[in-house]
Scaffold this motif. Structure first.
Motif, PDB file in Angstrom:
ATOM      1  N   SER A 186       0.826  -1.214   0.000  1.00 54.83           N
ATOM      2  CA  SER A 186       0.000   0.000   0.000  1.00 54.83           C
ATOM      3  C   SER A 186       0.856   1.258   0.000  1.00 54.83           C
ATOM      4  CB  SER A 186      -0.890   0.020   1.244  1.00 54.83           C
ATOM      5  OG  SER A 186      -0.079   0.186   2.410  1.00 54.83           O
ATOM      6  N   GLY A 187       2.159   1.068   0.242  1.00 54.65           N
ATOM      7  CA  GLY A 187       3.043   2.224   0.362  1.00 54.65           C
ATOM      8  C   GLY A 187       3.219   2.659   1.803  1.00 54.65           C
ATOM      9  N   GLY A 188       2.430   2.111   2.709  1.00 48.07           N
ATOM     10  CA  GLY A 188       2.515   2.537   4.104  1.00 48.07           C
ATOM     11  C   GLY A 188       2.884   1.435   5.074  1.00 48.07           C
ATOM     12  N   GLN A 189       3.032   0.190   4.570  1.00 46.89           N
ATOM     13  CA  GLN A 189       3.331  -0.929   5.465  1.00 46.89           C
ATOM     14  C   GLN A 189       4.744  -0.784   6.033  1.00 46.89           C
ATOM     15  OE1 GLN A 189       5.702  -3.458   4.338  1.00 46.89           O
ATOM     16  NE2 GLN A 189       5.572  -4.680   6.215  1.00 46.89           N
ATOM     17  N   GLY A 190       4.963  -1.390   7.164  1.00 48.41           N
ATOM     18  CA  GLY A 190       6.303  -1.407   7.749  1.00 48.41           C
ATOM     19  C   GLY A 190       6.244  -1.953   9.154  1.00 48.41           C
ATOM     20  N   ILE A 191       7.388  -1.940   9.832  1.00 55.19           N
ATOM     21  CA  ILE A 191       7.409  -2.323  11.246  1.00 55.19           C
ATOM     22  C   ILE A 191       6.577  -1.275  11.982  1.00 55.19           C
ATOM     23  CG2 ILE A 191       8.840  -2.746  13.271  1.00 55.19           C
ATOM     24  CD1 ILE A 191      11.203  -3.208  11.292  1.00 55.19           C
ATOM     25  N   ILE A 192       5.668  -1.725  12.812  1.00 51.57           N
ATOM     26  CA  ILE A 192       4.705  -0.813  13.425  1.00 51.57           C
ATOM     27  C   ILE A 192       5.389   0.377  14.122  1.00 51.57           C
ATOM     28  CG2 ILE A 192       4.480  -2.220  15.538  1.00 51.57           C
ATOM     29  CD1 ILE A 192       1.623  -0.275  13.843  1.00 51.57           C
ATOM     30  N   HIS A 193       6.567   0.153  14.702  1.00 54.54           N
ATOM     31  CA  HIS A 193       7.240   1.242  15.420  1.00 54.54           C
ATOM     32  C   HIS A 193       8.002   2.182  14.483  1.00 54.54           C
ATOM     33  CE1 HIS A 193       5.865  -1.165  18.604  1.00 54.54           C
ATOM     34  NE2 HIS A 193       6.789  -2.082  18.493  1.00 54.54           N
ATOM     35  N   VAL A 194       8.060   1.803  13.228  1.00 53.76           N
ATOM     36  CA  VAL A 194       8.585   2.725  12.215  1.00 53.76           C
ATOM     37  C   VAL A 194       7.413   3.483  11.591  1.00 53.76           C
ATOM     38  CG1 VAL A 194       9.858   2.898  10.031  1.00 53.76           C
ATOM     39  CG2 VAL A 194      10.595   1.262  11.778  1.00 53.76           C
ATOM     40  N   VAL A 195       6.320   2.762  11.397  1.00 54.30           N
ATOM     41  CA  VAL A 195       5.135   3.341  10.752  1.00 54.30           C
ATOM     42  C   VAL A 195       4.518   4.466  11.595  1.00 54.30           C
ATOM     43  CG1 VAL A 195       2.743   2.830  10.053  1.00 54.30           C
ATOM     44  CG2 VAL A 195       4.591   1.256   9.427  1.00 54.30           C
ATOM     45  N   GLY A 196       4.382   4.250  12.896  1.00 52.79           N
ATOM     46  CA  GLY A 196       3.714   5.232  13.772  1.00 52.79           C
ATOM     47  C   GLY A 196       4.294   6.633  13.633  1.00 52.79           C
ATOM     48  N   PRO A 197       5.610   6.785  13.879  1.00 54.85           N
ATOM     49  CA  PRO A 197       6.211   8.116  13.726  1.00 54.85           C
ATOM     50  C   PRO A 197       6.147   8.629  12.289  1.00 54.85           C
ATOM     51  CG  PRO A 197       7.593   6.723  15.100  1.00 54.85           C
ATOM     52  CD  PRO A 197       6.529   5.836  14.520  1.00 54.85           C
ATOM     53  N   GLU A 198       6.423   7.781  11.317  1.00 55.88           N
ATOM     54  CA  GLU A 198       6.510   8.306   9.951  1.00 55.88           C
ATOM     55  C   GLU A 198       5.146   8.721   9.406  1.00 55.88           C
ATOM     56  OE1 GLU A 198       8.395   5.390   7.403  1.00 55.88           O
ATOM     57  OE2 GLU A 198       6.553   4.261   7.177  1.00 55.88           O
ATOM     58  N   GLN A 199       4.069   8.152   9.925  1.00 51.92           N
ATOM     59  CA  GLN A 199       2.730   8.549   9.483  1.00 51.92           C
ATOM     60  C   GLN A 199       2.204   9.737  10.301  1.00 51.92           C
ATOM     61  OE1 GLN A 199       0.949   7.524   6.910  1.00 51.92           O
ATOM     62  NE2 GLN A 199       2.173   5.763   6.275  1.00 51.92           N
ATOM     63  N   GLY A 200       2.942  10.104  11.353  1.00 48.90           N
ATOM     64  CA  GLY A 200       2.451  11.181  12.216  1.00 48.90           C
ATOM     65  C   GLY A 200       1.355  10.701  13.156  1.00 48.90           C
ATOM     66  N   LEU A 201       1.319   9.392  13.409  1.00 57.55           N
ATOM     67  CA  LEU A 201       0.350   8.835  14.355  1.00 57.55           C
ATOM     68  C   LEU A 201       0.841   9.005  15.784  1.00 57.55           C
ATOM     69  CD1 LEU A 201      -0.447   5.526  12.458  1.00 57.55           C
ATOM     70  CD2 LEU A 201      -2.065   7.382  12.935  1.00 57.55           C
ATOM     71  N   SER A 202       2.164   8.934  15.953  1.00 59.19           N
ATOM     72  CA  SER A 202       2.759   9.003  17.287  1.00 59.19           C
ATOM     73  C   SER A 202       3.013  10.463  17.614  1.00 59.19           C
ATOM     74  CB  SER A 202       4.072   8.236  17.314  1.00 59.19           C
ATOM     75  OG  SER A 202       3.912   7.006  16.639  1.00 59.19           O
ATOM     76  N   LEU A 203       2.147  11.014  18.446  1.00 55.89           N
ATOM     77  CA  LEU A 203       2.205  12.444  18.722  1.00 55.89           C
ATOM     78  C   LEU A 203       2.719  12.709  20.134  1.00 55.89           C
ATOM     79  CD1 LEU A 203      -1.282  13.467  17.242  1.00 55.89           C
ATOM     80  CD2 LEU A 203       0.965  13.686  16.150  1.00 55.89           C
ATOM     81  N   PRO A 204       3.376  13.853  20.339  1.00 56.69           N
ATOM     82  CA  PRO A 204       3.806  14.232  21.685  1.00 56.69           C
ATOM     83  C   PRO A 204       2.608  14.249  22.627  1.00 56.69           C
ATOM     84  CG  PRO A 204       4.751  15.732  20.059  1.00 56.69           C
ATOM     85  CD  PRO A 204       3.765  14.859  19.333  1.00 56.69           C
ATOM     86  N   GLY A 205       2.844  13.859  23.847  1.00 61.68           N
ATOM     87  CA  GLY A 205       1.790  13.922  24.856  1.00 61.68           C
ATOM     88  C   GLY A 205       0.743  12.844  24.729  1.00 61.68           C
ATOM     89  N   ALA A 206       0.822  12.039  23.670  1.00 59.57           N
ATOM     90  CA  ALA A 206      -0.182  10.996  23.474  1.00 59.57           C
ATOM     91  C   ALA A 206       0.166   9.769  24.317  1.00 59.57           C
ATOM     92  CB  ALA A 206      -0.269  10.609  22.004  1.00 59.57           C
ATOM     93  N   LEU A 207      -0.845   9.025  24.697  1.00 61.73           N
ATOM     94  CA  LEU A 207      -0.627   7.741  25.364  1.00 61.73           C
ATOM     95  C   LEU A 207      -0.853   6.658  24.319  1.00 61.73           C
ATOM     96  CD1 LEU A 207      -1.732   7.061  28.971  1.00 61.73           C
ATOM     97  CD2 LEU A 207      -1.153   5.288  27.357  1.00 61.73           C
ATOM     98  N   ILE A 208       0.214   5.933  24.020  1.00 56.27           N
ATOM     99  CA  ILE A 208       0.198   4.982  22.919  1.00 56.27           C
ATOM    100  C   ILE A 208       0.499   3.580  23.446  1.00 56.27           C
ATOM    101  CG2 ILE A 208       1.290   4.359  20.717  1.00 56.27           C
ATOM    102  CD1 ILE A 208       2.132   7.306  20.455  1.00 56.27           C
ATOM    103  N   VAL A 209      -0.283   2.603  23.032  1.00 55.41           N
ATOM    104  CA  VAL A 209       0.037   1.224  23.390  1.00 55.41           C
ATOM    105  C   VAL A 209      -0.014   0.345  22.146  1.00 55.41           C
ATOM    106  CG1 VAL A 209      -0.850   1.415  25.752  1.00 55.41           C
ATOM    107  CG2 VAL A 209      -2.346   0.563  23.929  1.00 55.41           C
ATOM    108  N   CYS A 210       0.632  -0.807  22.278  1.00 54.79           N
ATOM    109  CA  CYS A 210       0.657  -1.794  21.194  1.00 54.79           C
ATOM    110  C   CYS A 210       1.042  -3.113  21.836  1.00 54.79           C
ATOM    111  CB  CYS A 210       1.700  -1.364  20.148  1.00 54.79           C
ATOM    112  SG  CYS A 210       2.040  -2.585  18.853  1.00 54.79           S
ATOM    113  N   GLY A 211       0.549  -4.201  21.303  1.00 55.45           N
ATOM    114  CA  GLY A 211       0.886  -5.506  21.851  1.00 55.45           C
ATOM    115  C   GLY A 211       2.281  -5.926  21.475  1.00 55.45           C
ATOM    116  N   ASP A 212       3.232  -5.112  21.866  1.00 54.01           N
ATOM    117  CA  ASP A 212       4.628  -5.363  21.523  1.00 54.01           C
ATOM    118  C   ASP A 212       5.501  -4.561  22.466  1.00 54.01           C
ATOM    119  OD1 ASP A 212       6.445  -6.359  19.009  1.00 54.01           O
ATOM    120  OD2 ASP A 212       7.242  -4.581  19.997  1.00 54.01           O
ATOM    121  N   SER A 213       6.498  -5.208  23.046  1.00 54.46           N
ATOM    122  CA  SER A 213       7.274  -4.542  24.103  1.00 54.46           C
ATOM    123  C   SER A 213       8.074  -3.340  23.599  1.00 54.46           C
ATOM    124  CB  SER A 213       8.198  -5.537  24.785  1.00 54.46           C
ATOM    125  OG  SER A 213       9.088  -6.084  23.845  1.00 54.46           O
TER     126      SER A 213
END
Ligand code: SF4
Lengths: 463, 207
Positions: free
Chosen positions: A100-127
């Protein structure tokens, strides 16, 4: 008394105080990977609904092949993907699919898509969700029952960790990168040094890091025993985020940035634990054993278990040496390697690949070494190809592969064979992590590239 | 979730530090597609329990005599560190372990324990070592008792060692309560939080 960065974010997310330091917290961003497919099944089986599908984002990374063209996807991976596609679609969850052009390791995808924002509380089933702390978020890994909890309620029950600050002091020598800083820290305070804490990384050396370096730094927080680690946001964070697909836009952006500027720890905030670590004199770091705390500088010798104080520790070090097939007292430099893996949510971003390519350029991978480059995402891969990094790697004899976790965890058939030695840019050198009997040395991308082209553990600065 | 009230059982000493969840259960057993969840007990501590040829490793404690029936694990610092895989808890429980006693735990692992009814007890290393020494003399006779209501471990020599679980965790374990169920009961509070937060941080809610 002032508040720490962590206190501010925790307090702003409390939905209900459950006493004894426990709270029901609101989850701003829930990230999923292909290993989360069973949680979506559980939701279905338990007759639950997904409370806020617009706040969950998914991609596939763990079980997929990284083979060029994805030609050898296992039957199991194919069925996982089918399932993930169908369930995310049915639930209205945004899914970054392969190709799709957006797939990747979830911890690479979050920041690069602008999903991981300052002050946000983020969880994922991965340490390694702690990675997103590099964006100024409070982010941590959870188990699969907790994933179901978040899907069903957009909340999570957690016990408040104590705030800890790690101050990196001194100016690092040229060629020292975030991976060296964090491995050095783990070597100094141990893999249990952060248990029960939420770790804020601070100091001039941290401010000097670009965002991708901060992501690397925070990625290894869990290897410090801390579920979460973060760097308070600053101008670099905002510049990195601006105009990313899911970052706020227009007036909302201005409003968000104004809020983010209020997040850094107050000058009089008190931490339960403070650690200062001087990095002025450190050399590139590399692990020798089976725990990230088994780390030495490239110019050091493999430690002698006999020097350890208590007998249990001595036994553990001896067992690690035995597993790794190494001899105490020998220089780590010159240890022959069989595999090199450059990738993982620790070190697979564009700056990491540039660093490795700068070392690889004009050299050849040693004839007895297999060396893989696995970009962190489809975007990283595209950007790297646009600047010709793939050509540099291929000419040097590296294999240029598709984005995913690949050999970081070996859940996808991509393993280092028993008894073989690998230098890897990932984050875990645990027994069997890269495959049963595999021997892993963790280091930076430049160090991994140097190992590939010299065929042995080497100081990349001397190439 | 399984309830936990009291237990009297054989305890097995695995007193090494930093036992990570990769050691407890290989990822291949969870994500490889070949192993069913009910079979995970057989693969718990795979790399320690079996030799490369698949035969049992006689040196590993859980392969030795009465320890095969152990339901309590005496562990070192930072037990369950590393990966978030909940399969580590499932594998331990399917192997028969109901309680792990350690000086400290990996945070994610400990949360996963609570979600499944595996009791994580934090205790001073010296106390654990003393119990391990006693047990070692005769694992069958020198069993260990745990009373969650009283928050007490009774060592083989009769010594009572207190421990403390956060109240809400203890109640949930005693009753076998499902955390998701209780949070679903707080829907009004969640909705109110989101309504407030939408005004304070609108950018969070409209990705
Ligand atoms: S790259 Fe490795 S550490 Fe990162 S999410 Fe994938 S498996 Fe986990």
């Amino acid at each position: 008394m002032g508040k720490t960065f962590f206190d501010k974010i925790w307090d702003a997310h409390v939905v209900a105080d459950l006493g004894d330091g426990f709270a029901l917290l609101h989850i701003d961003r829930h990230l999923m990977h292909d290993g989360g497919a069973p949680a979506l099944l559980a939701i279905k089986e338990q007759g639950l609904s997904v409370r806020n599908p617009e706040l969950t984002f998914a991609t596939a990374d763990h079980v997929i092949t990284s083979a060029p063209g994805r030609l050898d996807m296992s039957r199991h991976a194919q069925s996982t993907l089918r399932h993930l596609r169908a369930e995310t679609k049915a639930r209205g969850i945004r899914y970054f699919d392969l190709g799709s052009g957006g797939q990747g390791i979830i911890h690479v995808v979050g920041p690069e898509q602008g999903l991981s924002l300052p002050g946000a509380l983020i969880v994922c089933g991965d340490s390694h969700t702690c990675t997103h702390g590099g964006m100024g978020a409070v982010a941590f890994g959870i188990g699969s029952t907790e994933v179901v909890h978040v899907l069903a309620t957009q909340c999570l029950v957690q016990q408040r960790p104590k705030p800890m600050r790690v101050n990196f002091t001194g100016k690092a020598r040229p060629g020292i990168v975030a991976k060296d800083m964090i491995l050095h820290l783990i070597g100094r305070i141990g893999t249990a040094g952060g248990v029960g804490y939420a770790v804020e990384y601070a100091g001039e050396a941290v401010r000097a890091l670009e965002i991708e370096g901060r992501l690397t730094l925070c990625n290894l927080s869990i290897e410090l025993g801390a579920k979460m680690g973060f760097v308070a946001p600053d101008e670099k964070t905002y510049a990195f985020l601006k105009d990313r697909p899911f970052a706020p836009k227009g007036a909302l952006w201005d409003q968000a940035v104004a809020h983010w500027r209020s997040l850094p720890s107050d000058a009089d905030a008190v931490f339960a634990r403070e650690v200062s670590i001087d990095i002025a004199d450190i050399s590139p770091q590399i692990t020798w054993g089976t725990s990230p705390e088994h780390v030495v500088a490239i110019d050091e010798r493999i430690p002698d278990p006999a020097a350890a104080g208590d007998p249990a520790k001595r036994r553990a070090l001896a067992a690690a040496l035995d597993y790794m097939g190494l001899e105490a007292g020998k220089p780590i430099q010159g240890t022959k390697v069989d595999w090199v893996f450059i990738g993982s949510c620790t070190n697979s971003r564009l700056s990491d690949l540039r660093m490795a390519a700068a070392v690889a350029r004009g050299h050849k991978v040693a004839s007895h070494v297999r060396a893989w480059i696995v970009p962190g995402s489809e975007i990283v891969k595209r950007d790297a190809e646009a600047e010709g990094l793939d050509v540099i790697f291929k000419e040097a004899g590296f294999e240029w592969r598709e984005p995913g976790c690949s050999m970081c965890l070996a859940a996808n058939g991509e393993t280092v064979p028993r008894g073989q030695r690998s230098v890897s840019t990932s984050n875990r050198n645990f027994v069997g992590r890269q495959g049963p009997g595999a021997r892993t040395h963790l280091a930076s991308p430049a160090m991994a590239a140097a190992a590939a082209v010299t065929g042995a553990i080497a100081d990349y600065r001397k190439l | 979730m399984d309830k936990f009230t009291t237990l009297r059982a054989i305890a097995a000493p695995l007193m090494r530090d930093n036992v990570d969840t990769d050691i407890v259960i290989r990822i291949e057993r969870l994500m490889g597609g070949d192993t069913r969840r009910e079979e995970l007990g057989r693969y718990c501590f795979e790399s320690l329990r079996y030799l490369p040829d698949g035969a049992e490793n006689p040196d590993f404690v859980l392969n030795q005599g009465p320890y095969r029936r152990a339901q309590i694990l005496l562990a070192g610092d930072n037990f369950g560190c590393g990966s978030s895989r909940e399969g580590a808890v499932w594998a331990l429980m399917l192997m028969g372990i109901r309680c792990v006693i350690a000086p400290s735990f990996g945070d994610i692992f400990r949360n996963n324990c609570y979600q499944n009814g595996l009791l994580p007890v934090v205790m001073d290393r010296a106390e654990i070592e003393a119990i391990a020494a006693d047990v070692g003399n005769s694992p069958e006779q020198n069993q260990v008792s745990i009373d969650l209501q009283a928050q007490e471990v009774v060592a083989p020599d009769g010594k009572r060692v207190p421990f403390r679980l956060p109240a809400m965790r203890r109640e949930a374990m005693l009753a076998g309560l499902d955390e998701i169920g209780s949070t679903l009961g707080r829907e009004a509070e969640i909705a109110a939080f989101q309504a407030r937060d939408r005004k304070a941080r609108p950018w969070i809610h409209q990705a």
